[in-house]
Design a protein around this motif. Structure first.
Motif, short mmCIF file in Angstrom:
data_model
loop_
_atom_site.label_atom_id
_atom_site.label_comp_id
_atom_site.label_asym_id
_atom_site.label_seq_id
_atom_site.Cartn_x
_atom_site.Cartn_y
_atom_site.Cartn_z
N VAL A 137 25.31 -11.97 38.73
CA VAL A 137 24.02 -11.86 38.34
C VAL A 137 23.11 -11.10 39.65
O VAL A 137 23.34 -11.57 40.51
N MET A 138 22.37 -9.88 39.15
CA MET A 138 21.57 -9.41 39.94
C MET A 138 20.10 -10.07 39.96
O MET A 138 19.48 -10.32 38.70
N LEU A 139 19.61 -10.79 41.06
CA LEU A 139 18.55 -11.50 40.95
C LEU A 139 17.06 -10.43 40.81
O LEU A 139 17.40 -9.23 41.48
N PRO A 140 15.91 -10.80 40.36
CA PRO A 140 14.88 -9.91 40.23
C PRO A 140 14.22 -9.39 41.37
O PRO A 140 13.41 -8.59 41.39
N ASP A 141 14.43 -10.22 42.41
CA ASP A 141 13.65 -9.96 43.80
C ASP A 141 14.19 -8.53 44.17
O ASP A 141 15.20 -7.98 44.22
N ILE A 142 12.88 -7.83 44.70
CA ILE A 142 13.16 -6.62 45.37
C ILE A 142 12.77 -6.75 46.51
O ILE A 142 11.37 -6.88 47.05
N ILE A 143 13.72 -6.42 47.63
CA ILE A 143 13.48 -7.17 48.93
C ILE A 143 12.82 -5.79 49.51
O ILE A 143 11.90 -5.96 50.47
N ALA A 144 13.44 -4.80 49.41
CA ALA A 144 12.67 -3.39 50.11
C ALA A 144 12.98 -2.06 49.38
O ALA A 144 13.92 -2.39 48.33
N LEU A 145 12.50 -1.05 49.82
CA LEU A 145 12.94 0.18 49.01
C LEU A 145 13.00 1.24 50.07
O LEU A 145 12.29 1.24 51.08
N GLU A 146 14.24 2.17 49.75
CA GLU A 146 14.29 3.21 50.59
C GLU A 146 14.59 4.62 49.79
O GLU A 146 15.35 4.59 48.96
N PRO A 147 13.88 5.65 50.26
CA PRO A 147 14.18 6.75 49.50
C PRO A 147 15.42 7.48 50.00
O PRO A 147 15.26 8.07 51.31
N SER A 148 16.31 7.95 49.34
CA SER A 148 17.36 8.79 49.61
C SER A 148 16.83 10.37 49.63
O SER A 148 16.40 10.55 48.44
N LYS B 210 23.86 12.64 51.85
CA LYS B 210 24.79 11.65 51.89
C LYS B 210 24.23 10.12 51.95
O LYS B 210 24.02 9.54 53.01
N ALA B 211 23.69 9.80 50.88
CA ALA B 211 22.80 8.53 50.58
C ALA B 211 21.92 8.15 51.83
O ALA B 211 22.29 7.00 52.47
N SER B 212 21.10 9.14 52.30
CA SER B 212 20.24 8.68 53.54
C SER B 212 18.90 8.92 53.46
O SER B 212 18.55 9.52 52.84
N GLY B 213 18.32 7.82 54.07
CA GLY B 213 16.91 7.87 54.13
C GLY B 213 16.10 8.73 54.77
O GLY B 213 16.67 9.14 56.09
N GLY B 214 14.89 9.13 54.51
CA GLY B 214 13.98 9.71 55.33
C GLY B 214 13.20 8.71 56.21
O GLY B 214 12.50 7.91 55.84
N THR B 215 13.43 9.00 57.66
CA THR B 215 12.76 8.03 58.45
C THR B 215 12.04 8.90 59.48
O THR B 215 12.26 9.99 59.77
N LEU B 216 11.23 7.99 60.23
CA LEU B 216 10.31 8.64 61.33
C LEU B 216 11.15 9.28 62.47
O LEU B 216 10.80 10.52 62.79
N SER B 217 12.20 8.60 62.66
CA SER B 217 12.99 9.00 64.05
C SER B 217 14.06 10.24 63.67
O SER B 217 14.13 10.98 64.32
N ARG B 218 14.31 10.46 62.34
CA ARG B 218 15.38 11.40 62.03
C ARG B 218 14.29 12.56 61.88
O ARG B 218 14.74 13.66 61.93
N ASP B 219 13.10 12.51 61.60
CA ASP B 219 12.27 13.87 61.52
C ASP B 219 11.91 14.14 63.01
O ASP B 219 11.92 15.34 63.42
N THR B 220 11.37 13.12 63.93
CA THR B 220 10.66 13.65 65.36
C THR B 220 11.68 13.69 66.37
O THR B 220 11.40 14.23 67.23
N ASP B 221 12.69 12.71 66.13
CA ASP B 221 13.66 12.57 67.15
C ASP B 221 14.80 13.57 67.25
O ASP B 221 15.40 14.04 67.97
N LEU B 222 15.48 13.70 65.92
CA LEU B 222 16.50 14.30 65.55
C LEU B 222 16.12 15.76 65.05
O LEU B 222 17.04 16.44 64.91
#
Length: 343
Positions: free
Chosen positions: A218-229, A105-117
């Protein structure tokens, strides 16, 4: 404390305990086979390109397709998947309780999801970037050109924090318009209240494609951040994680080797390499270690297609959204996705 409240608390503890036992037993594959159906999440509405329904009420989208691929790997039939609509808040309780077998469900891998959940992750199946959409008439070449302007952002999200850091990084100031509801946020941008709009890239692409005049933005070329689903599973069931990862790998391996839903029968009958022959079940060895049949990958490609086929009809050029693969391309095409090795 009244009796009803005590009972409710006790029931909640029992559910969590049962969930922990279920996860620890490592029997998800056995459970799915006995049930004859894979339980997967949808969305309580439409998350366009990922989990949405068509005009006949049929589910589609890249998350749905991945669920069908796993269902086919296990049960040999993509129709043996039941989609359960869930809100974002319901994701983790539903997975922990066993209401769904896997969370795609378009969800990222995060530290808290690993260690807390106490969840485990698959490899990333979609590498999403945080981007900025702008009104074309402004003539912006990058966000730096928007200094002093307004930018819409979802209130209380990681994008709001990312924006603050990025503005500091490029040394400009903007008026940040933070809004909680997606519909109101998009309304503020498309009505002209905001010059720019920061959001997860796929959401921006869908919003633009669904607007009254897609060419006006238009989509600007800036890449603000990245998140792996990633696909998420309960901890304690390594074989289930293996099945998720190998199913994803199968989709990518098929794309890499040029195996599609249209030519897979020919490829199986006349494998071009030893690896492809094993992959498609023409020779044994692909399934036993996973608890699957030797031709499970053949069934996945035959019924669902390879990764490129899934992407193109969900988000890409055969969809209404016309998204490019960008980083979510194979390694040989300039992206970061890759399959495991078939040996």
């Amino acid at each position: 404390m009244n009796c009803f409240l005590k009972t409710g608390i006790a029931a909640g503890i029992l559910i969590l305990s049962a969930a922990g036992a279920f996860a620890g037993n490592g029997d998800t594959l056995k459970t799915v086979k006995q049930r004859g159906e894979l339980l997967c999440p949808g969305h309580n509405g439409s998350y366009l390109g990922f989990a949405e329904t068509d005009d006949r009420g049929n589910w589609k989208g890249i998350d749905i397709e991945l669920c069908r691929a796993i269902g086919t790997a296990i049960l040999g039939d993509p129709s043996k998947v039941r989609i359960i609509p869930l809100s974002w808040e319901q994701r983790w309780p539903s997975l922990q309780s066993g209401d769904v077998d896997i969370m795609i469900k378009a969800s990222g891998g995060t530290l808290s999801r690993d260690t807390d959940l106490n969840m485990q992750f698959s490899n990333s199946y979609y590498l999403g970037t945080t981007r900025v959409l702008a009104h074309k008439e402004l003539g912006l070449e990058s966000l730096k050109d928007a200094e002093g302007g307004t930018i819409c952002v979802m209130a209380g999200t990681s994008q709001e924090k990312q924006l603050t850091s990025y503005l500091q990084q490029i040394g400009i100031e903007m008026e940040v318009v933070a809004i909680e509801r997606t519909s109101e946020l998009e309304g503020a941008y498309f009505s002209g209240r905001c010059d720019t709009y920061i959001q997860w890239g796929p959401v921006l692409a869908v919003s633009r494609a669904s607007s009254n005049d897609p060419e006006a933005h238009v989509m600007l070329p800036d890449i603000i951040a990245l998140e792996p689903s990633v696909m998420l599973m309960r901890q304690g069931d390594d074989n289930w994680v293996d099945i998720a990862n190998w199913t994803l790998s199968a989709l990518l391996f098929a794309e890499q080797e040029g195996i599609t839903s249209e030519n897979v029968d020919e490829m199986k009958a006349n494998p071009p390499t030893v690896e492809v022959g094993k992959f498609l079940g023409a020779t044994p060895g692909m399934g036993a270690g996973l608890g699957l049949s030797d031709d499970w990958a053949y069934g996945v490609i035959k019924n669902v297609g390879n990764y490129s086929e899934i992407f193109e009809r969900s988000l890409g050029q055969k969809s209404p959204y016309k998204m490019d693969r960008e980083l979510t391309a194979l390694w040989k095409d300039g992206g970061v996705l890759f399959p495991y090795i078939i040996d």
